[in-house]
Design an enzyme around this catalytic site. Structure first.
Site, PDB file in Angstrom:
ATOM      1  N   THR A   1      48.258  86.331  80.586  1.00 61.13           N
ATOM      2  CA  THR A   1      48.546  84.894  80.697  1.00 61.13           C
ATOM      3  C   THR A   1      47.536  84.121  79.852  1.00 61.13           C
ATOM      4  OG1 THR A   1      49.439  85.185  82.914  1.00 61.13           O
ATOM      5  CG2 THR A   1      48.648  82.976  82.352  1.00 61.13           C
TER       6      THR A   1
ATOM      7  N   ASN B   1      60.255  91.925  79.929  1.00 62.72           N
ATOM      8  CA  ASN B   1      59.723  92.475  81.181  1.00 62.72           C
ATOM      9  C   ASN B   1      60.819  92.607  82.233  1.00 62.72           C
ATOM     10  OD1 ASN B   1      59.394  89.569  80.768  1.00 62.72           O
ATOM     11  ND2 ASN B   1      58.679  89.483  82.864  1.00 62.72           N
TER      12      ASN B   1
ATOM     13  N   GLN C   1      54.740  94.523  77.697  1.00 59.76           N
ATOM     14  CA  GLN C   1      55.547  95.613  78.268  1.00 59.76           C
ATOM     15  C   GLN C   1      55.728  96.788  77.311  1.00 59.76           C
ATOM     16  OE1 GLN C   1      56.561  95.873  81.401  1.00 59.76           O
ATOM     17  NE2 GLN C   1      55.962  93.825  82.087  1.00 59.76           N
TER      18      GLN C   1
ATOM     19  N   SER D   1      48.121  93.863  77.811  1.00 58.90           N
ATOM     20  CA  SER D   1      47.391  93.787  79.077  1.00 58.90           C
ATOM     21  C   SER D   1      47.133  95.170  79.642  1.00 58.90           C
ATOM     22  CB  SER D   1      48.228  92.966  80.063  1.00 58.90           C
ATOM     23  OG  SER D   1      47.666  93.055  81.343  1.00 58.90           O
TER      24      SER D   1
ATOM     25  N   HIS E   1      46.600  96.177  82.883  1.00 58.83           N
ATOM     26  CA  HIS E   1      47.154  96.635  84.169  1.00 58.83           C
ATOM     27  C   HIS E   1      48.625  97.033  84.105  1.00 58.83           C
ATOM     28  CE1 HIS E   1      49.574  93.236  85.919  1.00 58.83           C
ATOM     29  NE2 HIS E   1      48.871  92.517  85.071  1.00 58.83           N
TER      30      HIS E   1
ATOM     31  N   CYS F   1      56.543  87.623  89.080  1.00 58.06           N
ATOM     32  CA  CYS F   1      56.270  86.185  89.239  1.00 58.06           C
ATOM     33  C   CYS F   1      57.494  85.450  89.756  1.00 58.06           C
ATOM     34  CB  CYS F   1      55.877  85.552  87.921  1.00 58.06           C
ATOM     35  SG  CYS F   1      54.689  86.485  87.004  1.00 58.06           S
TER      36      CYS F   1
HETATM   37  C1  LIG Z   1      55.873  90.182  79.141  1.00 60.13           C
HETATM   38  C2  LIG Z   1      54.767  89.664  79.989  1.00 60.13           C
HETATM   39  N1  LIG Z   1      53.944  88.721  79.507  1.00 60.13           N
HETATM   40  C3  LIG Z   1      52.929  88.230  80.226  1.00 60.13           C
HETATM   41  C4  LIG Z   1      52.694  88.653  81.511  1.00 60.13           C
HETATM   42  C5  LIG Z   1      51.569  88.044  82.288  1.00 60.13           C
HETATM   43  O1  LIG Z   1      50.662  88.996  82.716  1.00 60.13           O
HETATM   44  P1  LIG Z   1      49.512  88.619  83.785  1.00 60.13           P
HETATM   45  O2  LIG Z   1      50.201  87.989  84.958  1.00 60.13           O
HETATM   46  O3  LIG Z   1      48.897  89.917  84.093  1.00 60.13           O
HETATM   47  O4  LIG Z   1      48.598  87.658  83.125  1.00 60.13           O
HETATM   48  C6  LIG Z   1      53.525  89.630  82.073  1.00 60.13           C
HETATM   49  C7  LIG Z   1      53.356  90.077  83.469  1.00 60.13           C
HETATM   50  O5  LIG Z   1      54.285  90.443  84.140  1.00 60.13           O
HETATM   51  C8  LIG Z   1      54.583  90.152  81.279  1.00 60.13           C
HETATM   52  O6  LIG Z   1      55.403  91.086  81.763  1.00 60.13           O
END
Ligand SMILES: Cc1ncc(COP(=O)(O)O)c(C=O)c1O
Length: 384
Positions: A72, A151, A179, A199, A201, A324
């Site tokens: 994010t 995602n 992803q 990312s 995680h 989310c």
């Molecule tokens: C494509 C994509 N972008 C951004 C994010 C945001 O990741 P985070 O909530 O770990 O910051 C996610 C999380 O699901 C994602 O799948």
């Protein structure tokens, strides 16, 4: 009951090999990378080594990688940082209708600050048409941000074509590769990518760390100001244990990528084939051009939330969409963008597989799902 986790797109368990390399950086090697003494220098060495490993995964230079606290944050920095650094050139930004909320909301916020945003539509599979990108670029366009893979529905976007168009037009190209990073090959040079978000995680590393690749020469403004860490672009004391873990996670993904992609796509295809035998079931997303670990279904007259709850009672964890949006009652913006009516979008199920998914687990889902769908349908007020 042994629980089955099939929500790897939301987050992944951390790999034990990753935990092992992180531990010394909590205890004996706890230094601050900005300190001049040996504790600091050890931490700095680990930081730079990690940067190199992560850069290698996407064919970038180490100084083109900056670490942040989340995807994010990386996406916010990409959009806002490019917008404010390039205001004199133009005020127009292009995104797609299926981006993650952190891109969409950043763009909305920028619109309030006077930037102009174009949101490109997608086709029924969730694909952005590169020709639409070309047509949407104006002399005022400074940035195009299109995700590498969805995602929710797993569709892989034609980012190499989009990258080529942006480079020809002299417009920066950012891709949210959260992803796809570590799952399918990425080469920022060949794909003409100027900025990329990934990312930890989502790839068996720890939470609380992500990266933004920024091609050398790209003009960007920081959004955090302070001690000047990360080339002045992300002031904050660097989270060394998490970064070391992120790099180890990337190293493992790189080594296992092709084998794992093949294994997962076989399991995914077995699942898709079986689920589509259920009456009134459909696949969301592209039939072929999709992430090896993603399957997303829609069931007529079935409410996604009920499906998730009943699967959870059977010990199986899936999702209706992104983590989310799963607590919101609104239909997914991704599913409505591919043309589904709100009631159709509500009947969706995302199954995302990962490193610890076995065939036995997929067989268990295949076994229980038809009965659950049938049960929910039998009490649906919408079924004729
Ligand atoms: C494509 C994509 N972008 C951004 C994010 C945001 O990741 P985070 O909530 O770990 O910051 C996610 C999380 O699901 C994602 O799948």
């Amino acid at each position: 009951m042994k629980r089955i986790y099939l929500d790897y797109a939301a987050t992944t368990p951390i790999d034990k090999r990753v935990v092992k390399v992180m531990l010394p950086y909590f205890e004996e090697n706890f230094g601050n990378t900005m300190s001049l003494h040996s504790f600091g220098q050890e931490a700095k060495f680990a930081l730079e080594q990690s940067r190199q490993i992560l850069a290698d995964l996407i064919n970038a230079e180490p100084n083109e990688i900056i670490f942040t606290g989340s995807a994010t944050e990386s996406n916010n920095l990409a959009l806002k940082g490019i917008a404010f650094a390039n205001e004199l050139k133009g005020n127009h930004i292009i995104i797609s209708a299926i981006e993650h909320p952190c891109i969409i909301e950043s763009a909305k916020w920028l619109a309030k600050q006077g930037f102009e945003i174009t949101k490109l539509p997608v086709d029924k599979y969730g694909l952005v048409n590169p020709e639409d990108v070309k047509k949407a670029i104006t002399p005022k366009t400074i940035l195009v941000s299109i995700m590498h893979a969805s995602n929710e529905i797993g569709t892989i976007e034609p980012i190499d074509e989009i990258g080529k168009i942006c480079r020809q037009k002299g417009v920066y190209f950012h891709t949210d590769a959260v992803q796809s990073f570590g799952k399918i090959p990425i080469d920022v040079k060949k794909m003409n990518i100027d900025l990329l978000t990934a990312s930890s995680h989502k790839m068996y590393g720890p939470k609380g760390v992500a990266l933004l690749y920024i091609r050398n020469g790209v003009k960007i403004e920081p959004i955090l100001h302070g001690g000047g860490q990360e080339n002045g672009l992300r002031s904050s004391t660097v989270n060394v244990p998490a970064i070391v873990g992120f790099a180890k996670a990337a190293e493992i993904c790189k080594k296992e990528m092709s084998r794992e992609a093949l294994r997962l796509s076989k399991l995914r295809d077995k699942l898709i084939k079986s689920v589509l035998k259920i009456k009134g079931s459909h696949l969301n997303g592209h039939p072929k051009n999709r992430l090896p670990n993603n399957a997303n279904f829609r069931f007529e007259f079935v409410e996604g939330e009920s499906l998730i709850m009943r699967l959870d009672l059977e010990g199986i964890a899936c999702s209706t969409g992104s983590a989310c949006s799963s607590i919101k009652l609104e239909p997914s913006h991704v599913l409505t963008a591919i043309g589904l009516r709100p009631e159709e979008a509500h009947g969706s199920l995302r199954v995302s597989l990962g490193r610890f998914t076995s065939e036995k687990e997929i067989n268990q889902l295949i076994k229980v799902l038809p009965g659950i769908v049938e049960k929910i349908r039998s009490i649906s007020p919408f079924k004729k």
